[in-house]
Design an enzyme around this catalytic site. Structure first.
Site, PDB file in Angstrom:
ATOM      1  N   LYS A  53     -12.108   1.228 -14.949  1.00 33.60           N
ATOM      2  CA  LYS A  53     -12.684  -0.333 -14.740  1.00 33.60           C
ATOM      3  C   LYS A  53     -12.817  -1.492 -15.669  1.00 33.60           C
ATOM      4  CE  LYS A  53     -12.464  -0.051 -10.097  1.00 33.60           C
ATOM      5  NZ  LYS A  53     -11.082  -0.479 -10.039  1.00 33.60           N
ATOM      6  N   ASP A  59       0.682  -1.141  -0.430  1.00 28.22           N
ATOM      7  CA  ASP A  59      -0.061   0.041  -0.310  1.00 28.22           C
ATOM      8  C   ASP A  59       0.669   0.913  -0.414  1.00 28.22           C
ATOM      9  OD1 ASP A  59      -2.809   0.113   1.292  1.00 28.22           O
ATOM     10  OD2 ASP A  59      -2.010   1.921   0.607  1.00 28.22           O
ATOM     11  N   SER A  70     -16.272  -2.962 -10.647  1.00 29.95           N
ATOM     12  CA  SER A  70     -16.561  -2.294 -10.349  1.00 29.95           C
ATOM     13  C   SER A  70     -19.242  -2.706 -11.115  1.00 29.95           C
ATOM     14  CB  SER A  70     -17.569  -0.659 -10.180  1.00 29.95           C
ATOM     15  OG  SER A  70     -17.940   0.275 -10.074  1.00 29.95           O
ATOM     16  N   ARG A  80     -27.990  14.048  -7.900  1.00 32.52           N
ATOM     17  CA  ARG A  80     -26.337  13.877  -8.015  1.00 32.52           C
ATOM     18  C   ARG A  80     -26.653  13.428  -9.302  1.00 32.52           C
ATOM     19  NH1 ARG A  80     -22.881  11.036  -4.332  1.00 32.52           N
ATOM     20  NH2 ARG A  80     -23.546   8.862  -5.173  1.00 32.52           N
ATOM     21  N   TYR A 102     -13.552   7.737 -13.847  1.00 27.50           N
ATOM     22  CA  TYR A 102     -13.286   6.051 -12.988  1.00 27.50           C
ATOM     23  C   TYR A 102     -13.702   4.813 -13.071  1.00 27.50           C
ATOM     24  CZ  TYR A 102     -14.548   3.449  -8.832  1.00 27.50           C
ATOM     25  OH  TYR A 102     -14.720   1.755  -8.498  1.00 27.50           O
TER      26      TYR A 102
HETATM   27  N1  UFG Z   1     -26.682   9.682  -1.449  1.00 28.53           N
HETATM   28  C1  UFG Z   1     -27.291  10.834  -1.722  1.00 28.53           C
HETATM   29  N2  UFG Z   1     -26.770  11.520  -0.044  1.00 28.53           N
HETATM   30  C2  UFG Z   1     -25.636  11.171  -0.285  1.00 28.53           C
HETATM   31  C3  UFG Z   1     -24.752  10.318  -1.339  1.00 28.53           C
HETATM   32  C4  UFG Z   1     -25.261   9.892  -1.943  1.00 28.53           C
HETATM   33  O1  UFG Z   1     -28.601  10.762  -1.148  1.00 28.53           O
HETATM   34  O2  UFG Z   1     -24.822  11.878   0.252  1.00 28.53           O
HETATM   35  C5  UFG Z   1     -27.510   8.663  -2.573  1.00 28.53           C
HETATM   36  C6  UFG Z   1     -26.956   8.606  -4.047  1.00 28.53           C
HETATM   37  O3  UFG Z   1     -27.521   9.600  -4.381  1.00 28.53           O
HETATM   38  C7  UFG Z   1     -26.892   7.251  -4.421  1.00 28.53           C
HETATM   39  C8  UFG Z   1     -26.884   6.677  -2.866  1.00 28.53           C
HETATM   40  O4  UFG Z   1     -27.542   7.358  -2.088  1.00 28.53           O
HETATM   41  O5  UFG Z   1     -28.684   6.995  -4.637  1.00 28.53           O
HETATM   42  C9  UFG Z   1     -25.979   5.821  -3.314  1.00 28.53           C
HETATM   43  O6  UFG Z   1     -24.429   6.668  -3.241  1.00 28.53           O
HETATM   44  P1  UFG Z   1     -23.569   6.471  -3.282  1.00 28.53           P
HETATM   45  O7  UFG Z   1     -22.376   7.011  -4.032  1.00 28.53           O
HETATM   46  O8  UFG Z   1     -23.645   5.712  -1.730  1.00 28.53           O
HETATM   47  O9  UFG Z   1     -23.293   4.819  -4.174  1.00 28.53           O
HETATM   48  P2  UFG Z   1     -23.287   5.067  -5.976  1.00 28.53           P
HETATM   49  O10 UFG Z   1     -24.194   3.885  -6.120  1.00 28.53           O
HETATM   50  O11 UFG Z   1     -23.183   6.213  -6.164  1.00 28.53           O
HETATM   51  O12 UFG Z   1     -22.037   4.794  -5.831  1.00 28.53           O
HETATM   52  C10 UFG Z   1     -21.440   3.543  -6.026  1.00 28.53           C
HETATM   53  C11 UFG Z   1     -19.771   2.890  -5.811  1.00 28.53           C
HETATM   54  C12 UFG Z   1     -19.109   3.480  -7.145  1.00 28.53           C
HETATM   55  C13 UFG Z   1     -19.924   2.925  -8.090  1.00 28.53           C
HETATM   56  C14 UFG Z   1     -20.611   3.066  -8.656  1.00 28.53           C
HETATM   57  C15 UFG Z   1     -21.665   2.819 -10.208  1.00 28.53           C
HETATM   58  O13 UFG Z   1     -19.346   3.936  -4.749  1.00 28.53           O
HETATM   59  O14 UFG Z   1     -17.647   2.469  -7.202  1.00 28.53           O
HETATM   60  O15 UFG Z   1     -22.209   2.941  -7.498  1.00 28.53           O
HETATM   61  O16 UFG Z   1     -21.742   1.373  -9.938  1.00 28.53           O
HETATM   62  F1  UFG Z   1     -18.914   3.074  -9.211  1.00 28.53           F
END
Ligand code: UFG
Length: 339
Positions: A153, A31, A124, A292, A149
């Site tokens: 992948k 790491d 991912s 978002r 990102y």
């Molecule tokens: N969300 C909120 N508020 C926040 C953060 C997230 O409402 O402060 C919502 C997002 O809009 C989404 C859900 O929570 O609807 C999950 O969001 P995350 O950011 O936790 O996860 P994502 O699904 O956006 O992202 C994940 C992985 C990424 C990957 C992506 C697509 O973290 O590595 O899925 O596969 F790229």
């Protein structure tokens, strides 16, 4: 096997170290600690009940990576090392392409030079792009991703596939859905630097009082409660999935195989908030904000291939994910200490 865990001090890598040791493997952690703290290491040794070999190394440095393989006898590599913030990748695409691809190239070059041909890759669900039907299935084409990102992948999956077919590598591409949770001991967990990008660590920091309120990004999606739905997976289940994939590499039906690692069951943002409130006994104040950019309404994976071929499936519930996250966050409100 003696396994190099590249990015082994990070969130998913550290949990996988414990699953590997529990399954009888030896680990070598590599790491650069750019997004991990060295103070995770004594905690891992305590939980593993053994000393662990670790190297501070920048895996984009080909000479240093080759030297690592010259000094450590290795049978396999699990590659977690890389940059992983979707939003940041749009602002710094070159850093993402450079770091994520270069580290993969230097690992592959060192592996070939030292005749190590087993590779498990952190991929991912983002590789399914914006228009794949749900549940996502491994054979869906074309792979595509909307963020730099995600593109790293897709590209690395392609590189690994070509290398596996041409050079006798055995490669498992593990497509993660939404990893959350922490080790049941509460001593290791996710420790994002700065404002968390992801839902679960944000909720946990609100619960522990580090942040005032959560913003729910959109409540007007075409889902049951209007918020996005995701396939959350406990990091300890995910870690066990890596061990199952590693153990299966030599028996795979093809040199390279993709596996969804998810539960197959989506949960909404509001369901996650409610589950966390139950687990923590704390209220999570939130506001509904705008959507978002780049978020999909809902996606989840078909976990059947991993069940049939790896004999692996998730066993931990949303309530377990929240309870374990809370145990970690409440015992370590500011994450790992600096020293
Ligand atoms: N969300 C909120 N508020 C926040 C953060 C997230 O409402 O402060 C919502 C997002 O809009 C989404 C859900 O929570 O609807 C999950 O969001 P995350 O950011 O936790 O996860 P994502 O699904 O956006 O992202 C994940 C992985 C990424 C990957 C992506 C697509 O973290 O590595 O899925 O596969 F790229």
């Amino acid at each position: 096997m003696r396994v190099l865990v590249a990015g082994g001090a990070g969130y998913i890598g550290s949990h996988t170290v414990l699953s590997l040791v529990a399954d009888g493997h030896e680990v070598v952690i590599a790491d650069d600690f750019s997004n991990a703290k060295p103070t995770v290491l004594p905690r891992l040794e305590e939980l593993a009940g053994t000393t662990l070999t670790s190297h501070r190394i920048d895996l984009t440095d080909r000479v240093a990576t080759d030297r690592l393989f010259a000094t450590e006898r290795l049978d396999a590599v699990i590659h977690f090392a890389g940059l992983k913030a979707v939003g940041e990748s749009a602002e710094k695409p070159l850093a993402y392409y450079d770091t994520n691809l270069s580290s993969t190239f230097s690992l592959l070059a060192a592996m070939r030079a030292h005749d190590v041909r087993r590779f498990v890759f952190s991929s991912s669900a983002t590789v399914y792009g914006d228009s794949a039907p749900v549940p996502y299935h491994e054979d869906y084409r074309p792979l595509d991703a909307s963020s730099p990102y995600g593109s790293t992948k897709v590209m690395i999956e392609r590189v690994l596939s070509d290398v596996a077919h041409a050079e006798g590598f055995r490669v498992a591409l593990l497509r993660y859905f939404n990893p959350v949770g922490a080790h049941e001991s509460g001593t290791i967990g996710e420790d994002p630097q700065g404002i968390p990008n992801n839902l679960m660590p944000f909720i946990a920091q609100v619960a522990v009082g580090r942040r005032e309120r959560l913003t729910v990004f959109g409540a007007d999606y075409p889902t049951l409660d209007g918020t996005c739905r995701r396939d959350y997976i406990h990091v300890a289940d995910l870690a066990d999935g890596h061990v199952a994939a590693l153990d299966h590499l030599d028996q795979m039906s093809a040199p390279v195989r993709a596996f969804n690692l998810g539960s197959g069951e989506p949960s909404s943002v509001l369901e996650m908030i409610a589950a966390f409130e139950r687990a923590s006994g704390r209220q999570i104040p939130y506001d509904v904000g705008p959507r978002r950019a780049g978020d999909l309404a809902e996606f989840w994976g078909d976990p059947a291939r991993a069940a049939t071929e790896l004999g692996w499936r998730t066993s931990r519930s949303i309530d377990d994910m929240c309870a374990d996250t809370w145990r970690w966050q409440s015992a370590n409100p500011h994450g790992y200490p600096d020293a």
